[in-house]
Design a protein around this motif. Structure first.
Motif, PDB file in Angstrom:
ATOM      1  N   SER A 110      -1.353 131.546  38.326  1.00 13.81           N
ATOM      2  CA  SER A 110      -0.697 130.539  39.146  1.00 13.81           C
ATOM      3  C   SER A 110      -1.326 129.166  38.918  1.00 13.81           C
ATOM      4  O   SER A 110      -1.388 128.688  37.793  1.00 13.81           O
ATOM      5  CB  SER A 110      -0.762 130.976  40.617  1.00 13.81           C
ATOM      6  OG  SER A 110       0.074 130.168  41.424  1.00 13.81           O
ATOM      7  N   ALA A 111      -1.838 128.525  39.986  1.00 16.35           N
ATOM      8  CA  ALA A 111      -2.414 127.193  39.843  1.00 16.35           C
ATOM      9  C   ALA A 111      -3.710 127.189  39.044  1.00 16.35           C
ATOM     10  O   ALA A 111      -4.189 126.123  38.651  1.00 16.35           O
ATOM     11  CB  ALA A 111      -2.661 126.582  41.223  1.00 16.35           C
ATOM     12  N   GLY A 112      -4.280 128.360  38.792  1.00 13.83           N
ATOM     13  CA  GLY A 112      -5.463 128.453  37.942  1.00 13.83           C
ATOM     14  C   GLY A 112      -5.141 128.399  36.461  1.00 13.83           C
ATOM     15  O   GLY A 112      -6.048 128.319  35.620  1.00 13.83           O
ATOM     16  N   GLY A 113      -3.846 128.418  36.121  1.00 21.60           N
ATOM     17  CA  GLY A 113      -3.452 128.445  34.716  1.00 21.60           C
ATOM     18  C   GLY A 113      -3.871 127.211  33.946  1.00 21.60           C
ATOM     19  O   GLY A 113      -4.318 127.286  32.800  1.00 21.60           O
ATOM     20  N   ARG A 114      -3.757 126.056  34.569  1.00 20.00           N
ATOM     21  CA  ARG A 114      -4.083 124.820  33.858  1.00 20.00           C
ATOM     22  C   ARG A 114      -5.582 124.700  33.602  1.00 20.00           C
ATOM     23  O   ARG A 114      -5.999 124.165  32.567  1.00 20.00           O
ATOM     24  CB  ARG A 114      -3.539 123.619  34.627  1.00 20.00           C
ATOM     25  CG  ARG A 114      -2.015 123.651  34.726  1.00 20.00           C
ATOM     26  CD  ARG A 114      -1.408 122.439  35.376  1.00 20.00           C
ATOM     27  NE  ARG A 114      -1.784 122.322  36.784  1.00 20.00           N
ATOM     28  CZ  ARG A 114      -1.235 121.436  37.621  1.00 20.00           C
ATOM     29  NH1 ARG A 114      -0.293 120.615  37.197  1.00 20.00           N
ATOM     30  NH2 ARG A 114      -1.622 121.378  38.876  1.00 20.00           N
ATOM     31  N   THR A 115      -6.406 125.219  34.511  1.00 20.01           N
ATOM     32  CA  THR A 115      -7.851 125.234  34.267  1.00 20.01           C
ATOM     33  C   THR A 115      -8.192 126.192  33.133  1.00 20.01           C
ATOM     34  O   THR A 115      -9.059 125.904  32.301  1.00 20.01           O
ATOM     35  CB  THR A 115      -8.608 125.620  35.546  1.00 20.01           C
ATOM     36  OG1 THR A 115      -8.252 124.730  36.599  1.00 20.01           O
ATOM     37  CG2 THR A 115     -10.116 125.564  35.319  1.00 20.01           C
ATOM     38  N   ALA A 116      -7.512 127.339  33.086  1.00 21.05           N
ATOM     39  CA  ALA A 116      -7.733 128.285  31.994  1.00 21.05           C
ATOM     40  C   ALA A 116      -7.409 127.640  30.652  1.00 21.05           C
ATOM     41  O   ALA A 116      -8.149 127.811  29.667  1.00 21.05           O
ATOM     42  CB  ALA A 116      -6.873 129.533  32.205  1.00 21.05           C
ATOM     43  N   GLN A 133      -0.731 134.306  33.943  1.00 14.00           N
ATOM     44  CA  GLN A 133       0.087 135.134  34.821  1.00 14.00           C
ATOM     45  C   GLN A 133       0.704 134.271  35.918  1.00 14.00           C
ATOM     46  O   GLN A 133      -0.002 133.666  36.713  1.00 14.00           O
ATOM     47  CB  GLN A 133      -0.772 136.250  35.440  1.00 14.00           C
ATOM     48  CG  GLN A 133      -1.412 137.159  34.394  1.00 14.00           C
ATOM     49  CD  GLN A 133      -2.320 138.209  35.001  1.00 14.00           C
ATOM     50  OE1 GLN A 133      -2.829 138.060  36.101  1.00 14.00           O
ATOM     51  NE2 GLN A 133      -2.527 139.300  34.278  1.00 14.00           N
ATOM     52  N   SER A 134       2.017 134.188  35.922  1.00 10.90           N
ATOM     53  CA  SER A 134       2.728 133.337  36.891  1.00 10.90           C
ATOM     54  C   SER A 134       2.111 131.951  36.932  1.00 10.90           C
ATOM     55  O   SER A 134       1.945 131.349  37.996  1.00 10.90           O
ATOM     56  CB  SER A 134       2.697 133.981  38.289  1.00 10.90           C
ATOM     57  OG  SER A 134       3.230 135.281  38.275  1.00 10.90           O
ATOM     58  N   ALA A 135       1.767 131.427  35.768  1.00  7.36           N
ATOM     59  CA  ALA A 135       0.926 130.234  35.690  1.00  7.36           C
ATOM     60  C   ALA A 135       1.705 128.931  35.746  1.00  7.36           C
ATOM     61  O   ALA A 135       2.805 128.810  35.186  1.00  7.36           O
ATOM     62  CB  ALA A 135       0.094 130.284  34.413  1.00  7.36           C
ATOM     63  N   VAL A 219      -4.371 121.176  48.049  1.00  8.73           N
ATOM     64  CA  VAL A 219      -3.841 119.819  47.874  1.00  8.73           C
ATOM     65  C   VAL A 219      -4.252 119.271  46.508  1.00  8.73           C
ATOM     66  O   VAL A 219      -3.460 118.608  45.820  1.00  8.73           O
ATOM     67  CB  VAL A 219      -4.318 118.896  49.012  1.00  8.73           C
ATOM     68  CG1 VAL A 219      -3.949 117.441  48.718  1.00  8.73           C
ATOM     69  CG2 VAL A 219      -3.690 119.327  50.333  1.00  8.73           C
ATOM     70  N   ALA A 220      -5.486 119.576  46.078  1.00  6.98           N
ATOM     71  CA  ALA A 220      -5.935 119.136  44.751  1.00  6.98           C
ATOM     72  C   ALA A 220      -5.131 119.822  43.652  1.00  6.98           C
ATOM     73  O   ALA A 220      -4.866 119.223  42.599  1.00  6.98           O
ATOM     74  CB  ALA A 220      -7.421 119.427  44.579  1.00  6.98           C
ATOM     75  N   ASP A 221      -4.723 121.074  43.874  1.00  5.08           N
ATOM     76  CA  ASP A 221      -3.939 121.804  42.865  1.00  5.08           C
ATOM     77  C   ASP A 221      -2.608 121.120  42.566  1.00  5.08           C
ATOM     78  O   ASP A 221      -2.043 121.296  41.486  1.00  5.08           O
ATOM     79  CB  ASP A 221      -3.652 123.233  43.349  1.00  5.08           C
ATOM     80  CG  ASP A 221      -4.850 124.154  43.231  1.00  5.08           C
ATOM     81  OD1 ASP A 221      -5.803 123.801  42.509  1.00  5.08           O
ATOM     82  OD2 ASP A 221      -4.825 125.221  43.865  1.00  5.08           O
ATOM     83  N   MET A 222      -2.086 120.351  43.515  1.00  8.99           N
ATOM     84  CA  MET A 222      -0.766 119.750  43.349  1.00  8.99           C
ATOM     85  C   MET A 222      -0.798 118.425  42.586  1.00  8.99           C
ATOM     86  O   MET A 222       0.252 117.849  42.320  1.00  8.99           O
ATOM     87  CB  MET A 222      -0.118 119.560  44.725  1.00  8.99           C
ATOM     88  CG  MET A 222       0.185 120.857  45.441  1.00  8.99           C
ATOM     89  SD  MET A 222       1.202 120.653  46.929  1.00  8.99           S
ATOM     90  CE  MET A 222       0.033 119.841  48.017  1.00  8.99           C
TER      91      MET A 222
END
Length: 294
Positions: A110-116, A133-135, A219-222
């Motif tokens: 999910s929102a962790g995809g961009r960090t990966a 996964q659902s990134a 909020v930072a994830d957005m």
């Protein structure tokens, strides 16, 4: 049947002091011996290192699993890394401090995809493979309604109250609480999604939702993130479902087209939570084969 665990509880974590700042993490398995292989998992919004979701496929295949809390979640402050690129550096520092010189894969959920993806792009010497996964991709995300709503109910001042209300609702009316939460995760009717879950899967999701917190992280994830997809040359496995409302399938299609060495795998899950899909055993087999190819 999915292979997601039916028993769910928060697990013990540790805080490492890295040059970038404190990083909370959980380590499942051993780093001893020359043959150990490590998979690093970056979970999505509202989750922290103590909450294990979708990790059993790696542990059951014999991999050590390393899970940090991203900035603003758990005991990792927002000041550690702050951006996906900054936290990619902090994660590389964490690996170095633990003696992990090579990751069999980095998993971005999910929102962790961009960090990966940032970790794979900026620290290619560390990452062998990428699993998404659902990134969230580098398309505009979230949509305007979700952005406004997220900032209102999941900001650092309101999120504790928001989750307290959700916990109370789930306790008093579990089915209603689950339907309300699933509505934001699936493009299908929430009743249909709920009906497709086994009692054990409902219990797992109920416990998961009662343990979620947003901290300063959601909020930072957005915030927008620079596109680094063209810099990720490692083999990548992109897994998503067309029924995902939280992260539309267009994100997976975008990643599969932009990443130089990517394969798109479509899940038949009814929601963002692909681990509860009827075909997750097929997905898990695909993940194991992808890792074995390395």
């Amino acid at each position: 049947m999915s292979t997601a665990r039916t028993a769910f509880s928060e697990r013990a974590t540790t805080v490492a002091r890295t040059p970038a700042g404190p990083v909370e993490y959980r380590l499942e398995g051993s780093l001893e011996g020359r043959d150990h292989r490590t998979v690093l998992v970056l979970h999505g919004g509202h989750l922290r290192a103590g909450l294990a979701l979708g990790e059993e496929v790696f542990a059951d295949a014999g991999f050590t699993v390393l899970v940090p809390s991203r900035p603003g979640y758990g005991r990792t402050p927002l000041s550690t890394g702050t951006t996906p690129a900054g936290f990619a550096d902090a994660t590389a520092q964490l690996c170095r401090s633990l003696g992990v010189e090579r990751l069999a894969a980095v998993v971005g959920i999910s929102a962790g995809g961009r960090t990966a993806l940032m970790l794979a792009a900026l620290h290619s010497h560390l990452v062998e493979r990428v699993i998404l996964q659902s990134a969230v991709a580098f398309l505009p995300w979230p949509d305007r309604l979700m952005r406004l709503g997220g900032r209102a109910v999941f900001n650092a001042r309101t999120e504790a109250g928001t989750w307290a209300i959700m916990r109370s609702l789930i306790h008093l009316a579990p089915a209603l609480g689950l339907r309300l939460l699933l509505r934001s995760l699936s493009a299908l009717p929430a009743r249909q999604v709920l009906a497709g879950l086994s009692p054990a899967e409902r219990a797992t999701l109920t416990t998961l939702f009662t343990l979620m917190r947003s901290g300063h992280g959601f909020v930072a994830d957005m915030l927008p993130v620079p596109d680094c997809a063209a810099q990720v040359h490692q083999p990548a496995l992109v897994i998503a479902t067309r029924h995902d409302r939280s992260v539309p399938f267009a994100h997976a299609e975008s990643l599969a087209s932009l990443l130089p060495n990517a394969e798109l795998v479509e899940s038949r899950a009814d929601s963002h939570m692909i681990w509860f899909g009827p075909d997750y055993p097929r997905i898990a087999t695909k993940i194991r084969a992808f890792l074995a190819a390395g």
